[in-house]
Design an enzyme around this catalytic site. Structure first.
Site, short mmCIF file in Angstrom:
data_model
loop_
_atom_site.label_atom_id
_atom_site.label_comp_id
_atom_site.label_asym_id
_atom_site.label_seq_id
_atom_site.Cartn_x
_atom_site.Cartn_y
_atom_site.Cartn_z
N ARG A 143 -10.94 -0.87 -6.57
CA ARG A 143 -10.74 -0.19 -5.29
C ARG A 143 -10.69 -1.21 -4.15
NH1 ARG A 143 -11.17 4.65 -2.49
NH2 ARG A 143 -12.19 4.48 -0.46
N ASP A 154 0.86 -1.17 0.00
CA ASP A 154 0.00 0.00 0.00
C ASP A 154 0.91 1.24 0.00
OD1 ASP A 154 -2.36 1.65 0.49
OD2 ASP A 154 -1.60 1.81 2.54
N ARG A 155 0.37 2.39 -0.34
CA ARG A 155 1.20 3.60 -0.36
C ARG A 155 0.97 4.45 0.89
NH1 ARG A 155 0.32 8.56 -4.48
NH2 ARG A 155 -0.45 9.47 -2.54
N ASP A 156 -0.16 5.14 0.94
CA ASP A 156 -0.39 6.12 2.00
C ASP A 156 -0.58 5.45 3.37
OD1 ASP A 156 -0.28 8.10 0.03
OD2 ASP A 156 -2.43 7.94 -0.35
N GLY A 214 -3.94 12.83 3.81
CA GLY A 214 -5.19 12.85 3.05
C GLY A 214 -5.02 13.56 1.73
N TYR A 215 -5.27 12.84 0.64
CA TYR A 215 -5.29 13.40 -0.71
C TYR A 215 -4.04 14.23 -1.04
CZ TYR A 215 -10.17 12.05 -0.15
OH TYR A 215 -11.31 11.36 0.11
N GLN A 260 -6.68 5.70 -4.93
CA GLN A 260 -6.51 7.15 -5.09
C GLN A 260 -7.82 7.77 -5.54
OE1 GLN A 260 -3.91 8.96 -4.10
NE2 GLN A 260 -2.79 7.14 -3.40
N CYS A 301 -16.34 0.12 -8.72
CA CYS A 301 -15.38 -0.55 -9.61
C CYS A 301 -14.91 -1.85 -8.95
CB CYS A 301 -14.17 0.36 -9.85
SG CYS A 301 -13.19 0.62 -8.35
MG LIG Z 1 -3.01 3.21 3.36
ZN LIG Z 2 -11.25 1.40 -9.16
#
Ligand SMILES: [Mg+2]
Ligand SMILES: [Zn+2]
Length: 189
Positions: free
Chosen positions: A105, A13-15, A23-24, A57, A102
């Protein structure tokens, strides 16, 4: 490629996992790794398993992040890692909002199955390190080892484990602990 020739990967995972999550994040100027990230990934790279980024994202779908900005952020991530000889085999992101329904996600598994297909990865020999409930659920659903890191949302996610609503294969205080767990397991193979 025969299944027997495929090997695992380490999905990241990234964040909240590689970098703080305010956040964002919408600019490379605001993107920095945690201090321990490079050291932990270097340790992980001794397993020989490739790294694959899988990141939600939804800021794209919400109109909060430009797709070109996201590309610039991922170029910066690549550069920060490449400086230390670390490489991401693939970067997969879901730009959709939850309402779009989708299949990519997280906790849906689309990014994992796409990556496995495109990169020739054996999911059953793979790991996923993430900080959110969605990461653990996706990992469990797709059959990779689920590893919760307690940075980012990780402490909140751990509560779901402690109250029996979620299960993970390992919980680590930080990326270094998660790396150590995987390195030790792979050494026994
Ligand atoms: Mg995360
Ligand atoms: Zn998606």
């Amino acid at each position: 490629m025969h299944d027997s020739e495929k090997k695992g990967a380490i999905f990241l995972d990234r964040d909240g996992t590689l970098n703080p999550d305010p956040g964002y994040i919408d600019s490379p100027d605001d993107y920095e790794l945690y201090p321990e990230t490079v050291r932990a990934l270097k340790n992980l790279s001794t397993t020989g398993l490739p790294f694959i980024l899988v990141t939600n994202q939804s800021g794209i779908g919400r109109g909060l992040i430009e797709e070109t900005a996201l590309e610039a952020i991922h170029n910066k991530l690549d550069t920060l890692l490449n400086q230390h000889g670390l490489v991401l085999l693939g970067i997969y992101y879901c730009p959709h909002t939850p309402e779009e329904g989708c299949n990519c996600r997280k906790p849906s598994t689309g990014m994992f199955t796409q990556a496995a297909d495109e990169q020739g990865v054996d999911l059953t020999s793979s790991y996923m390190i993430g900080d959110s409930v969605a990461d653990v659920l996706a990992a469990n659903a797709v059959g990779v080892q689920s590893i919760l890191v307690k940075t980012g949302n990780g402490q909140r996610t751990e509560r779901e484990i402690l109250n029996g609503k979620l299960s993970a294969d390992f919980v680590g205080d930080n990326l270094s602990e998660c790396a150590e767990y995987i390195v030790n397991l792979e050494a026994q193979r």
